[in-house]
Design a protein around this motif. Sequence first.
Motif, PDB file in Angstrom:
ATOM      1  N   ARG A  28      19.604  40.295 -72.283  1.00  0.00           N
ATOM      2  CA  ARG A  28      18.652  39.482 -73.138  1.00  0.00           C
ATOM      3  C   ARG A  28      17.998  38.918 -72.325  1.00  0.00           C
ATOM      4  O   ARG A  28      16.971  38.703 -72.503  1.00  0.00           O
ATOM      5  CB  ARG A  28      19.683  38.772 -74.296  1.00  0.00           C
ATOM      6  CG  ARG A  28      20.115  38.964 -75.476  1.00  0.00           C
ATOM      7  CD  ARG A  28      21.494  37.234 -76.133  1.00  0.00           C
ATOM      8  NE  ARG A  28      21.201  36.574 -75.642  1.00  0.00           N
ATOM      9  CZ  ARG A  28      22.104  35.715 -76.148  1.00  0.00           C
ATOM     10  NH1 ARG A  28      23.118  35.087 -77.012  1.00  0.00           N
ATOM     11  NH2 ARG A  28      22.339  34.365 -75.637  1.00  0.00           N
ATOM     12  N   THR A  65      22.405  42.555 -81.343  1.00  0.00           N
ATOM     13  CA  THR A  65      21.285  41.078 -82.363  1.00  0.00           C
ATOM     14  C   THR A  65      23.132  39.991 -82.725  1.00  0.00           C
ATOM     15  O   THR A  65      24.168  39.944 -81.831  1.00  0.00           O
ATOM     16  CB  THR A  65      20.837  41.234 -83.507  1.00  0.00           C
ATOM     17  OG1 THR A  65      22.106  41.419 -84.300  1.00  0.00           O
ATOM     18  CG2 THR A  65      19.378  43.025 -83.613  1.00  0.00           C
ATOM     19  N   TYR A  73      21.899  28.239 -88.339  1.00  0.00           N
ATOM     20  CA  TYR A  73      20.652  27.649 -87.814  1.00  0.00           C
ATOM     21  C   TYR A  73      19.457  27.383 -88.606  1.00  0.00           C
ATOM     22  O   TYR A  73      18.499  27.396 -88.179  1.00  0.00           O
ATOM     23  CB  TYR A  73      20.586  29.520 -87.215  1.00  0.00           C
ATOM     24  CG  TYR A  73      19.824  30.112 -85.759  1.00  0.00           C
ATOM     25  CD1 TYR A  73      18.209  29.601 -85.979  1.00  0.00           C
ATOM     26  CD2 TYR A  73      19.869  29.254 -84.835  1.00  0.00           C
ATOM     27  CE1 TYR A  73      17.653  30.321 -84.680  1.00  0.00           C
ATOM     28  CE2 TYR A  73      18.641  29.173 -83.421  1.00  0.00           C
ATOM     29  CZ  TYR A  73      18.459  29.619 -83.847  1.00  0.00           C
ATOM     30  OH  TYR A  73      17.044  29.565 -82.820  1.00  0.00           O
ATOM     31  N   SER A  78      21.494  34.644 -90.668  1.00  0.00           N
ATOM     32  CA  SER A  78      19.656  34.575 -90.154  1.00  0.00           C
ATOM     33  C   SER A  78      20.493  35.489 -89.589  1.00  0.00           C
ATOM     34  O   SER A  78      21.479  35.881 -89.058  1.00  0.00           O
ATOM     35  CB  SER A  78      19.788  33.683 -89.434  1.00  0.00           C
ATOM     36  OG  SER A  78      20.278  32.919 -88.250  1.00  0.00           O
ATOM     37  N   GLY A  80      18.517  37.090 -85.327  1.00  0.00           N
ATOM     38  CA  GLY A  80      18.043  36.893 -83.545  1.00  0.00           C
ATOM     39  C   GLY A  80      18.361  37.552 -82.753  1.00  0.00           C
ATOM     40  O   GLY A  80      19.617  38.512 -82.649  1.00  0.00           O
ATOM     41  N   ARG A  81      17.702  37.410 -81.707  1.00  0.00           N
ATOM     42  CA  ARG A  81      18.278  37.972 -80.689  1.00  0.00           C
ATOM     43  C   ARG A  81      18.218  38.872 -80.487  1.00  0.00           C
ATOM     44  O   ARG A  81      18.878  39.929 -80.388  1.00  0.00           O
ATOM     45  CB  ARG A  81      18.735  37.330 -79.580  1.00  0.00           C
ATOM     46  CG  ARG A  81      19.293  35.897 -80.208  1.00  0.00           C
ATOM     47  CD  ARG A  81      18.409  35.631 -78.133  1.00  0.00           C
ATOM     48  NE  ARG A  81      18.370  34.318 -76.882  1.00  0.00           N
ATOM     49  CZ  ARG A  81      18.172  32.548 -78.700  1.00  0.00           C
ATOM     50  NH1 ARG A  81      16.739  32.545 -78.763  1.00  0.00           N
ATOM     51  NH2 ARG A  81      17.947  31.916 -77.365  1.00  0.00           N
ATOM     52  N   ILE A 116      14.863  35.003 -90.511  1.00  0.00           N
ATOM     53  CA  ILE A 116      13.907  35.670 -89.202  1.00  0.00           C
ATOM     54  C   ILE A 116      13.236  35.143 -88.813  1.00  0.00           C
ATOM     55  O   ILE A 116      12.200  34.645 -89.739  1.00  0.00           O
ATOM     56  CB  ILE A 116      14.376  37.232 -88.454  1.00  0.00           C
ATOM     57  CG1 ILE A 116      12.908  37.361 -89.713  1.00  0.00           C
ATOM     58  CG2 ILE A 116      15.973  37.916 -89.371  1.00  0.00           C
ATOM     59  CD1 ILE A 116      13.067  39.245 -89.191  1.00  0.00           C
ATOM     60  N   SER A 117      13.114  34.767 -87.374  1.00  0.00           N
ATOM     61  CA  SER A 117      11.833  34.216 -87.109  1.00  0.00           C
ATOM     62  C   SER A 117      11.341  35.190 -85.647  1.00  0.00           C
ATOM     63  O   SER A 117      12.439  35.723 -84.976  1.00  0.00           O
ATOM     64  CB  SER A 117      12.740  32.988 -85.815  1.00  0.00           C
ATOM     65  OG  SER A 117      11.175  32.699 -84.685  1.00  0.00           O
ATOM     66  N   GLU A 140       6.807  29.914 -80.510  1.00  0.00           N
ATOM     67  CA  GLU A 140       8.414  29.667 -79.952  1.00  0.00           C
ATOM     68  C   GLU A 140       8.104  30.283 -78.803  1.00  0.00           C
ATOM     69  O   GLU A 140       8.407  31.341 -78.568  1.00  0.00           O
ATOM     70  CB  GLU A 140       9.058  30.613 -81.015  1.00  0.00           C
ATOM     71  CG  GLU A 140      10.846  30.250 -80.979  1.00  0.00           C
ATOM     72  CD  GLU A 140      11.600  31.115 -81.590  1.00  0.00           C
ATOM     73  OE1 GLU A 140      12.482  31.106 -81.272  1.00  0.00           O
ATOM     74  OE2 GLU A 140      11.166  30.722 -82.706  1.00  0.00           O
ATOM     75  N   HIS A 145       5.140  33.812 -83.428  1.00  0.00           N
ATOM     76  CA  HIS A 145       5.750  33.871 -84.381  1.00  0.00           C
ATOM     77  C   HIS A 145       5.625  33.489 -85.947  1.00  0.00           C
ATOM     78  O   HIS A 145       4.746  32.802 -85.885  1.00  0.00           O
ATOM     79  CB  HIS A 145       7.326  33.328 -83.909  1.00  0.00           C
ATOM     80  CG  HIS A 145       8.308  33.806 -82.753  1.00  0.00           C
ATOM     81  ND1 HIS A 145       7.942  33.400 -81.059  1.00  0.00           N
ATOM     82  CD2 HIS A 145       9.382  34.517 -82.290  1.00  0.00           C
ATOM     83  CE1 HIS A 145       8.428  34.081 -80.664  1.00  0.00           C
ATOM     84  NE2 HIS A 145       9.595  34.715 -81.640  1.00  0.00           N
TER      85      HIS A 145
END
Length: 152
Positions: A28, A65, A73, A78, A80-81, A116-117, A140, A145
Motif C-alpha cells: 500500500r 484490497t 465505512y 465497500s 477500498g485500498r 467504492i471511492s 481525496e 475521486h
Amino acid sequence: MQTKPLVFDIKSYKNLHRDELYAMLQLRSEVFVVEQDCVYQDIDGKDDIALHVLGYKDKELVAYTRIFPPQTYFKDASIGRVVVRASERKHKYGYDLMKKSIEAVEKAYDTTTIKISAQTYLKSFYNTLGFKEVGEGYLEDGIPHIGMIRTS
C-alpha cells in the motif's frame, strides 16, 4: 507466455500473520504514498474491522484490497485500498482482484450492493465491473475521486 493466475487468501485482521501484515502495508505504501506521491495517513485505524483480500504470485503479495460490511465505512458494503504492484499491472490482475473482492463481499456480508471511492481516472475500469458513478467528483488526499455503486 501465459499469465500466471493469482492465488487469493481472505483474512480478518486478527488472522493476518505479521509477515502478511508487513507485506500488505508495504505494498500500500509503495503504490499510494511513493508511486502516487501522496502524503496521507494510510494506517487509518480501520484495518482491524476489514476483511483483507490478498493476491499472491509465486508467494509474493502483488495485489490487495480491504472490504467492509455495510454501515462501517459507508452505508453499503465497500471495497477500498485497491492496489496492484506496478510491475504486475500489465497482467490485468486488477480485474481478478476486484472480482474476488466482489465475491468476498457477497459471501461475507450477504449483499450485492457495494460502494467504492474510485480514483476518477479508473472510472472505465470500474464500469466494466458493473460500478456506476454516483454524485459529484471530489478530492481525496489531493487526488480526484468519484463515488461508485454496484448493485448486482
